[in-house]
Design a protein around this motif. Structure first.
Motif, PDB file in Angstrom:
ATOM      1  N   GLU A  88     -61.127  33.335  20.708  1.00 38.11           N
ATOM      2  CA  GLU A  88     -61.843  32.598  19.676  1.00 38.11           C
ATOM      3  C   GLU A  88     -62.060  33.459  18.435  1.00 38.11           C
ATOM      4  O   GLU A  88     -62.009  32.965  17.310  1.00 38.11           O
ATOM      5  CB  GLU A  88     -63.185  32.118  20.224  1.00 38.11           C
ATOM      6  CG  GLU A  88     -63.058  31.162  21.408  1.00 38.11           C
ATOM      7  CD  GLU A  88     -64.420  30.812  21.988  1.00 38.11           C
ATOM      8  OE1 GLU A  88     -65.428  30.940  21.261  1.00 38.11           O
ATOM      9  OE2 GLU A  88     -64.486  30.429  23.163  1.00 38.11           O
ATOM     10  N   LEU A  89     -62.291  34.756  18.648  1.00 33.31           N
ATOM     11  CA  LEU A  89     -62.447  35.663  17.505  1.00 33.31           C
ATOM     12  C   LEU A  89     -61.154  35.750  16.710  1.00 33.31           C
ATOM     13  O   LEU A  89     -61.158  35.666  15.471  1.00 33.31           O
ATOM     14  CB  LEU A  89     -62.847  37.062  17.981  1.00 33.31           C
ATOM     15  CG  LEU A  89     -64.191  37.227  18.683  1.00 33.31           C
ATOM     16  CD1 LEU A  89     -64.450  38.697  18.970  1.00 33.31           C
ATOM     17  CD2 LEU A  89     -65.310  36.648  17.841  1.00 33.31           C
ATOM     18  N   MET A  90     -60.046  35.904  17.408  1.00 34.40           N
ATOM     19  CA  MET A  90     -58.776  36.102  16.717  1.00 34.40           C
ATOM     20  C   MET A  90     -58.276  34.848  16.019  1.00 34.40           C
ATOM     21  O   MET A  90     -57.532  34.937  15.041  1.00 34.40           O
ATOM     22  CB  MET A  90     -57.732  36.636  17.708  1.00 34.40           C
ATOM     23  CG  MET A  90     -57.910  38.119  18.013  1.00 34.40           C
ATOM     24  SD  MET A  90     -56.691  38.783  19.153  1.00 34.40           S
ATOM     25  CE  MET A  90     -57.563  38.624  20.700  1.00 34.40           C
ATOM     26  N   GLU A  91     -58.710  33.684  16.494  1.00 34.48           N
ATOM     27  CA  GLU A  91     -58.315  32.446  15.806  1.00 34.48           C
ATOM     28  C   GLU A  91     -59.334  32.029  14.755  1.00 34.48           C
ATOM     29  O   GLU A  91     -59.159  31.024  14.078  1.00 34.48           O
ATOM     30  CB  GLU A  91     -58.111  31.322  16.818  1.00 34.48           C
ATOM     31  CG  GLU A  91     -59.362  30.872  17.528  1.00 34.48           C
ATOM     32  CD  GLU A  91     -59.084  29.824  18.598  1.00 34.48           C
ATOM     33  OE1 GLU A  91     -60.041  29.103  18.975  1.00 34.48           O
ATOM     34  OE2 GLU A  91     -57.923  29.712  19.030  1.00 34.48           O
ATOM     35  N   GLY A  92     -60.391  32.837  14.606  1.00 26.76           N
ATOM     36  CA  GLY A  92     -61.369  32.596  13.554  1.00 26.76           C
ATOM     37  C   GLY A  92     -62.339  31.471  13.805  1.00 26.76           C
ATOM     38  O   GLY A  92     -63.033  31.024  12.879  1.00 26.76           O
ATOM     39  N   SER A  93     -62.441  31.010  15.049  1.00 29.70           N
ATOM     40  CA  SER A  93     -63.298  29.865  15.348  1.00 29.70           C
ATOM     41  C   SER A  93     -64.705  30.258  15.770  1.00 29.70           C
ATOM     42  O   SER A  93     -65.571  29.393  15.933  1.00 29.70           O
ATOM     43  CB  SER A  93     -62.657  29.006  16.443  1.00 29.70           C
ATOM     44  OG  SER A  93     -62.514  29.752  17.648  1.00 29.70           O
ATOM     45  N   ARG A  94     -64.955  31.546  15.967  1.00 34.23           N
ATOM     46  CA  ARG A  94     -66.293  31.983  16.364  1.00 34.23           C
ATOM     47  C   ARG A  94     -66.708  33.200  15.535  1.00 34.23           C
ATOM     48  O   ARG A  94     -65.917  34.122  15.338  1.00 34.23           O
ATOM     49  CB  ARG A  94     -66.337  32.343  17.855  1.00 34.23           C
ATOM     50  CG  ARG A  94     -67.727  32.782  18.326  1.00 34.23           C
ATOM     51  CD  ARG A  94     -67.689  33.296  19.746  1.00 34.23           C
ATOM     52  NE  ARG A  94     -67.618  32.236  20.732  1.00 34.23           N
ATOM     53  CZ  ARG A  94     -68.681  31.699  21.340  1.00 34.23           C
ATOM     54  NH1 ARG A  94     -69.892  32.114  21.009  1.00 34.23           N
ATOM     55  NH2 ARG A  94     -68.528  30.763  22.250  1.00 34.23           N
ATOM     56  N   ILE A  95     -67.970  33.182  15.069  1.00 30.35           N
ATOM     57  CA  ILE A  95     -68.542  34.307  14.335  1.00 30.35           C
ATOM     58  C   ILE A  95     -69.471  35.061  15.279  1.00 30.35           C
ATOM     59  O   ILE A  95     -70.312  34.454  15.952  1.00 30.35           O
ATOM     60  CB  ILE A  95     -69.331  33.836  13.101  1.00 30.35           C
ATOM     61  CG1 ILE A  95     -68.456  32.970  12.197  1.00 30.35           C
ATOM     62  CG2 ILE A  95     -69.883  35.034  12.328  1.00 30.35           C
ATOM     63  CD1 ILE A  95     -67.275  33.686  11.607  1.00 30.35           C
ATOM     64  N   VAL A  96     -69.319  36.361  15.350  1.00 29.84           N
ATOM     65  CA  VAL A  96     -70.176  37.196  16.193  1.00 29.84           C
ATOM     66  C   VAL A  96     -70.819  38.272  15.325  1.00 29.84           C
ATOM     67  O   VAL A  96     -70.361  38.551  14.214  1.00 29.84           O
ATOM     68  CB  VAL A  96     -69.382  37.851  17.340  1.00 29.84           C
ATOM     69  CG1 VAL A  96     -68.879  36.805  18.320  1.00 29.84           C
ATOM     70  CG2 VAL A  96     -68.219  38.698  16.796  1.00 29.84           C
TER      71      VAL A  96
END
Length: 376
Positions: A111-119
């Motif tokens: 999800e991080l690499m596809e840009g769909s989640r901000i952490v």
């Protein structure tokens, strides 16, 4: 030693520099940095589509890079554009999860690499003074759950993160490395409160408070009380990234200043023809190359054993702190009063260089840390 990047890294740098040049000019960056969100979700998705986020992670974790030089290439380009999207915390949190997470937790990497989640990394505290092991936020065992209480300061993009990587003390004294535990805490968990604000160098950060937040064991990242090594490694990746970002910003500040010296005239001639200014600029160019060498050394050492790695990143951060401040001061002075105006991009590069020194440990902190590691 061959300091040339591989063909893949050169292609990545060229693609990223071109994209930033076309889509992220100063006016666009200023608009994004001053927006209510503090970054552009659309551009964040486009960065992901270009594979820029994936370049920060190993192939084993679904990425296609992950080495120190991959991080350096990406962040040097980001520094050239003063990009405010949440790359740094994505790197730090992602590398921590990749190092110590279980299979279920590692699912977030995609999800991080596809840009769909901000952490976001929620580690720094008002009284921590850059000391990585100084953690007073506490997590106490209560039956089959943990109760988390404490406050974290300057959490980058904290308002928009859906997941926090939180450091908490489960045992030991406030400064002990043993007893630091890492938790993955959802933003919408009961007891989590966030207060956002603008940063002086663009973008947004937040103060995050945890009040009786109940967590299950599946929120633990790694083993209880043994999170310091993961935190140190992931933060080291972040320090390298900041150093590379600073080199990119220095290059742009240098180029703008050289152009100004060539075009600004005094007594009928370009001021760049004055020998005193030539000497100052020559000294500055040498310092920037020294900063670049420090980043190369840190990137090469990222995969080494702990002491070598940590000394290299602290040496680089010390050099970047000193040289970045020098570049900011000299470039503004060589421009004169116009160098401080909001409309001139140089002022924003200078501001960012100064603020980089205060992220993840300043010049004095890393000089002391470098010496302490040498005595171990």
């Amino acid at each position: 030693m061959n300091f040339q990047h591989t063909e893949d890294r050169r292609m990545l740098a060229d693609t990223l520099n071109r994209f930033i040049g076309e889509q992220y000019d100063f006016n666009a960056r200023d608009r994004i940095a001053c927006s209510a969100e503090g970054f552009s979700k659309d551009l964040w998705s486009r960065f992901a589509e270009l594979g820029v986020i994936g370049a920060l992670f190993d192939e084993a974790d679904g990425g296609f890079g992950g080495a120190g030089f991959d991080i350096a290439v990406v962040f040097e380009s980001l520094g050239r554009g003063l990009v405010v999207e949440p790359f740094l915390d994505t790197l730090i949190v992602g590398r921590a999860v990749a190092r110590s997470g279980n299979d279920a937790q590692k699912a977030v990497l995609g999800e991080l690499m596809e840009g769909s989640r901000i952490v976001a990394l929620a580690h720094g505290e008002p009284e921590s003074h850059y000391e990585l092991a100084r953690v007073t936020t506490r997590a106490e065992r209560s039956g089959n759950t943990w109760q988390l209480n404490g406050a974290k300061a300057v959490v980058q993009h904290g308002e928009h993160a859906s997941l926090f990587l939180v450091s908490a003390r489960t045992s030991g004294d406030a400064d002990a490395q043993d007893g630091v535990t890492l938790f993955l805490v959802p933003r919408d968990a009961a007891g989590v409160s966030v207060r956002g604000y603008r940063k002086i160098d663009g973008g947004r950060a937040a103060e995050v408070t945890f009040e009786n937040v109940t967590l299950n064991d599946d929120a633990l990242l790694g083993s209880a009380g043994e999170g310091f090594a993961t935190l140190e490694y992931a933060t080291g990746c972040g320090v390298l990234a900041l150093c590379a970002e600073a080199v990119g910003a220095m290059d742009v500040a240098k180029d703008h200043t050289l152009e100004y010296l060539r075009t600004r005239k005094q007594f009928g001639v370009p001021i760049g023809s004055f020998q005193a200014l030539q000497h100052r600029m020559a000294d500055l160019l040498l310092e920037i190359e020294q900063a670049r060498s420090a980043v190369i050394n840190a990137a090469a050492a990222l995969g080494a054993e702990r002491k070598v790695r940590e000394r290299a990143v602290s040496a680089a951060k010390y050099s970047i702190g000193r040289i970045g401040t020098l570049v900011a001061e000299e470039c503004i002075q060589l421009h004169g009063g116009i160098g401080m105006t909001w409309e001139l991009p140089l002022a924003h590069y200078a501001k960012r260089l100064v603020m980089i020194d205060h992220q993840l440990g300043d010049e004095d902190h890393h000089l002391e840390r470098f010496a302490a590691l040498g005595r171990e």
